[in-house]
Design an enzyme around this catalytic site. Sequence first.
Site, mmCIF file in Angstrom:
data_model
loop_
_atom_site.group_PDB
_atom_site.id
_atom_site.type_symbol
_atom_site.label_atom_id
_atom_site.label_comp_id
_atom_site.label_asym_id
_atom_site.label_seq_id
_atom_site.Cartn_x
_atom_site.Cartn_y
_atom_site.Cartn_z
ATOM 1 N N HIS A 1 0.838 -1.204 0.000
ATOM 2 C CA HIS A 1 0.000 0.000 0.000
ATOM 3 C C HIS A 1 0.871 1.252 0.000
ATOM 4 C CE1 HIS A 1 -3.998 1.927 0.997
ATOM 5 N NE2 HIS A 1 -3.138 2.927 1.035
ATOM 6 N N HIS B 1 1.267 5.060 -2.454
ATOM 7 C CA HIS B 1 0.771 5.868 -3.571
ATOM 8 C C HIS B 1 1.935 6.478 -4.329
ATOM 9 C CE1 HIS B 1 -3.483 5.909 -2.141
ATOM 10 N NE2 HIS B 1 -2.889 5.625 -0.995
ATOM 11 N N ASP C 1 -6.335 3.309 -8.471
ATOM 12 C CA ASP C 1 -7.360 3.695 -7.506
ATOM 13 C C ASP C 1 -8.158 4.896 -7.985
ATOM 14 O OD1 ASP C 1 -5.146 5.464 -6.890
ATOM 15 O OD2 ASP C 1 -6.089 5.884 -4.957
ATOM 16 N N GLY D 1 -8.963 8.573 -1.395
ATOM 17 C CA GLY D 1 -9.595 9.873 -1.166
ATOM 18 C C GLY D 1 -10.426 9.875 0.110
ATOM 19 N N HIS E 1 -9.502 1.257 -0.262
ATOM 20 C CA HIS E 1 -9.317 1.781 1.091
ATOM 21 C C HIS E 1 -10.678 1.693 1.800
ATOM 22 C CE1 HIS E 1 -6.004 3.926 -0.877
ATOM 23 N NE2 HIS E 1 -5.619 4.507 0.247
ATOM 24 N N GLU F 1 -10.219 3.934 7.135
ATOM 25 C CA GLU F 1 -9.008 4.702 7.476
ATOM 26 C C GLU F 1 -9.375 5.772 8.503
ATOM 27 O OE1 GLU F 1 -7.206 6.714 4.143
ATOM 28 O OE2 GLU F 1 -5.422 7.286 5.280
ATOM 29 N N ASP G 1 2.060 3.949 2.830
ATOM 30 C CA ASP G 1 1.026 4.821 2.274
ATOM 31 C C ASP G 1 1.637 5.930 1.398
ATOM 32 O OD1 ASP G 1 -1.636 5.392 1.881
ATOM 33 O OD2 ASP G 1 -1.980 6.310 3.833
HETATM 34 N N1 ADE Z 1 -4.419 9.165 -1.408
HETATM 35 C C1 ADE Z 1 -3.146 9.238 -1.027
HETATM 36 N N2 ADE Z 1 -2.999 8.832 0.239
HETATM 37 C C2 ADE Z 1 -4.225 8.486 0.679
HETATM 38 C C3 ADE Z 1 -4.712 7.990 1.887
HETATM 39 N N3 ADE Z 1 -3.926 7.777 2.935
HETATM 40 N N4 ADE Z 1 -6.031 7.758 1.985
HETATM 41 C C4 ADE Z 1 -6.834 7.984 0.963
HETATM 42 N N5 ADE Z 1 -6.420 8.444 -0.207
HETATM 43 C C5 ADE Z 1 -5.119 8.697 -0.364
HETATM 44 ZN ZN ZN Z 2 -3.611 4.953 0.853
#
Ligand code: ADE
Ligand code: ZN
Length: 342
Positions: free
Chosen positions: A19, A21, A141, A173, A200, A203, A281
Amino acid sequence: MSPSPVAAFVAALPKVELHLHLVGSASLDTVLALARRHPGGGVPTDRDELRRFYGFTDFPHFLTVYHRVNRLVTTGADVVTLLDGLAAELALRSVRYAEVQVTPVRNHMAGIGYADLAAALADGRALARERHGVELGWVFDADAALGPAGAEETVDFAVRHRPEGTVGIGLGGPEAGVRRADFAPAFRRAVAAGLHSLPHAGETVGPDEVWAAVTELGAERVGHGIGAAGDPRLLEHLAEHGIALEVCPVSNLRTGAVRDVAEHPLPALVAAGVPVTLATDDPGMFHTDLDAEYLLCHEAFGMGVAELAAIARTGARAAYCPTQLRDSLLAEIDRVEAAHAR
Ligand code: ADE
Ligand code: ZN
């Protein structure tokens, strides 16, 4: 000073990272170079200011900052530069395989054509393997802020271009005020096309949305998922069905999703038998790396060599990597654990 025995173990441990980005992985140096190329972009061009810019007051503030940085990435060449830097950092942390979240609609909004994005991912993936010995997979995503139409466009990209290494469809998001269930049609189409469902959920909100990810989106793993901790029946379901959570402790602390490390539910998730993997992340924005996440589990939660090796094994098993790579990772984890066991 030589590293502690656990730090030496973590450094040697072969890992996967499931996970992270693409844009959030960019190092300070890379973001500074991009910001200087686009001085009107609202991202600081000074290193200390950029560090302060990455001080997030809450999760919505984090997303605002993320989008500003995203808008600096305007060409396929920028994407290749990001992937080169990411793979170098992964290799440094003994990460052999990573699944990278790429948000094609946001990249497109920043000016990158879809065909150019697909070509850049192909080039970056080859470079990661050849220059750094790291295998990459892609999770495309959708940004929940762009609604179901954005998710459909994300699936269009994944299905039409399907760059080599394509693994799944994701959903990132905001979560507050958004229902995972609204994205079910796009996820159904992606799954029918052979993509894995990797959204996701949980969170920043509680178990209801993790349930929705599982039941409405068919989630096979869940990004974060820490909101599941409040619901014993959900924990049982995740454990029974082997639905792994991609837990990112430093991210949760930096975005304020969890206020204090002592309140982080990771130990409770592990105790409930839920498959837990560790990830960063957005390592460039959260000033973290995968070794730091493992070490946090040692220092804050008292996990030793055996528990950390178990998390690395869970990651290897939950990864959508080639079988041969998984088998060799598992064998190597055994060897490294045996060499560091006391
Ligand atoms: N985009 C980048 N990081 C994110 C996160 N932690 N949660 C949701 N969207 C994201
Ligand atoms: Zn994420």
